[in-house]
Design an enzyme around this catalytic site. Structure first.
Site, PDB file in Angstrom:
ATOM      1  N   CYS A  71      -3.227 -42.460 -56.936  1.00  8.43           N
ATOM      2  CA  CYS A  71      -2.727 -43.875 -56.585  1.00  8.43           C
ATOM      3  C   CYS A  71      -1.733 -43.537 -58.113  1.00  8.43           C
ATOM      4  CB  CYS A  71      -2.950 -44.924 -57.073  1.00  8.43           C
ATOM      5  SG  CYS A  71      -4.078 -44.823 -58.807  1.00  8.43           S
ATOM      6  N   HIS A 110      -6.504 -48.887 -60.024  1.00  8.89           N
ATOM      7  CA  HIS A 110      -5.643 -48.617 -58.863  1.00  8.89           C
ATOM      8  C   HIS A 110      -3.828 -48.824 -60.157  1.00  8.89           C
ATOM      9  CE1 HIS A 110      -4.106 -48.398 -55.599  1.00  8.89           C
ATOM     10  NE2 HIS A 110      -3.396 -49.612 -54.921  1.00  8.89           N
ATOM     11  N   ASP A 125       3.039 -50.206 -51.879  1.00  5.23           N
ATOM     12  CA  ASP A 125       1.872 -49.144 -52.763  1.00  5.23           C
ATOM     13  C   ASP A 125       1.410 -48.685 -52.113  1.00  5.23           C
ATOM     14  OD1 ASP A 125      -0.826 -48.092 -54.104  1.00  5.23           O
ATOM     15  OD2 ASP A 125      -1.557 -50.357 -53.146  1.00  5.23           O
TER      16      ASP A 125
END
Length: 271
Positions: A71, A110, A125
Site C-alpha cells: 500500500c 494502511h 486506494d
C-alpha cells in the site's frame, strides 16, 4: 519528499493512453489501469530486503524494474502521479479490519488517498491487495457505489469512517480511518513496522494480488485464486518454486528479483 514523478514513464507502465484531465473520469480510469498493471506484492519483506519509500526508489522498482509493491509504495506513487496531473491529494492512514472482528484494535498500517476534483472529495486506494478498490468513491456515507467489480460503500460515525465491499451479498469492512491528512514520516514508521516485524504477514507469507478489469487474482503462499463477480472462486495449489515463479510472471506480470535470494524463500513457503 519530492513529488516530481516521470509522468510519461508512469503512464507507459500502466498502459494509459487517453487524455488527462482533473476530473472523476480520469481519476477512475487511472486507478483501474494502475491496479491492472502494477501488482500488489511483498517480495522484498519476504526476502528480508528493505522497502524504501522515497519517490526515486518507487519509480525505479515499480516503473523500471517491472515490480509491484504494497500500500505505501502503490499509493505514494499514485499520489505523485495524480499531483503531477493537477489533482489535490491528501494521504490518509487506516487500521485494517479485513478478516478481523469489527471492534478489533489494529495498528495504523494502511495508506489510502483523499483526492479533490471539481470541488468534490473522493477516496481512492490502489494498494489494498485482494480487495483493491480500483476506482474512486465519492466521500459520502451510506451509499453503495458501483465499481467494475464489487460495489463499495463508506460508513461514518463520530468522525470515523469505514470502507466496505459487498462480497457475495455481504458487506465486509476493509479498514477504518479518519480524514486527518498524514505526513510522509507516518508512512515511513508504519512501513518499517510491517516490513520488519517478525510476526508481520508480509515477513512470514507470500502475498500477491492483481485486480484486472473483470477478475481478481490472489496468491497467498502456494494458494492461487481467481475470483470473478457472481462466480465461485477458482483455487489451485502451486507445487514447487518453479510453478510459483511462473504464476508470478505470467498471471501477476512481475519481473522477478534476484532468484538466488527469492527461490529459497519460495521453497520454504507453507504447503
Amino acid at each position: 519528499m519530492s513529488d516530481t514523478i516521470d509522468l510519461d514513464a508512469y503512464l507507459q507502465r500502466i498502459g494509459y493512453r487517453d487524455a488527462l484531465a482533473i476530473d472523476l473520469q480520469t481519476l477512475r480510469a487511472l486507478a483501474v489501469a494502475h491496479a491492472a498493471a502494477i501488482p500488489f506484492e511483498n517480495l522484498n519483506p519476504l526476502c528480508g530486503v528493505p522497502v524504501p519509500l522515497e519517490l526515486a526508489a518507487l519509480e525505479r522498482k515499480l516503473l523500471h524494474e517491472g515490480r509491484g509493491g504494497y500500500c505505501f509504495e502503490q499509493n505514494l506513487l499514485f499520489a505523485a502521479a495524480l499531483r503531477a496531473i493537477g489533482f489535490t491529494v491528501h494521504g490518509l492512514i487506516a487500521r485494517v479490519l479485513w478478516n478481523q472482528p469489527e471492534d478489533a484494535i489494529t495498528a495504523q498500517t494502511h495508506m489510502l488517498l483523499k483526492v479533490e476534483a471539481k470541488g468534490e472529495s473522493w477516496l481512492t486506494d490502489v494498494g489494498f491487495g485482494s480487495m483493491n478498490l480500483a476506482g474512486a468513491l465519492r466521500l459520502e456515507p451510506g451509499v453503495a457505489q458501483a465499481t467494475a467489480l464489487e460495489p463499495f460503500r463508506l460508513l461514518e460515525r463520530h468522525g470515523e469512517w469505514r470502507m466496505q465491499a459487498c462480497v457475495r451479498g455481504d458487506w465486509l469492512t476493509l479498514y477504518r480511518f479518519d480524514l486527518a491528512p498524514r505526513e510522509f514520516i507516518d508512512y515511513v514508521v508504519a512501513n518499517h513496522y510491517v516490513s520488519t516485524w517478525p510476526a508481520s504477514n508480509f515477513v512470514q507469507h507470500l502475498i500477491v494480488a492483481r485486480t484486472a478489469r473483470d477478475r481478481r487474482l490472489t496468491l497467498r503462499d502456494r494458494e492461487f485464486t481467481v475470483r470473478r463477480p457472481g462466480q465461485e472462486p477458482e483455487r489451485r495449489t502451486l507445487h514447487g518454486s518453479g510453478e510459483v515463479c511462473r504464476v508470478l510472471e505470467q498471471e501477476f506480470l512481475l519481473r522477478l528479483p534476484d532468484r538466488a535470494v527469492l527461490l529459497p524463500r519460495l521453497e520454504a513457503l507453507p504447503a
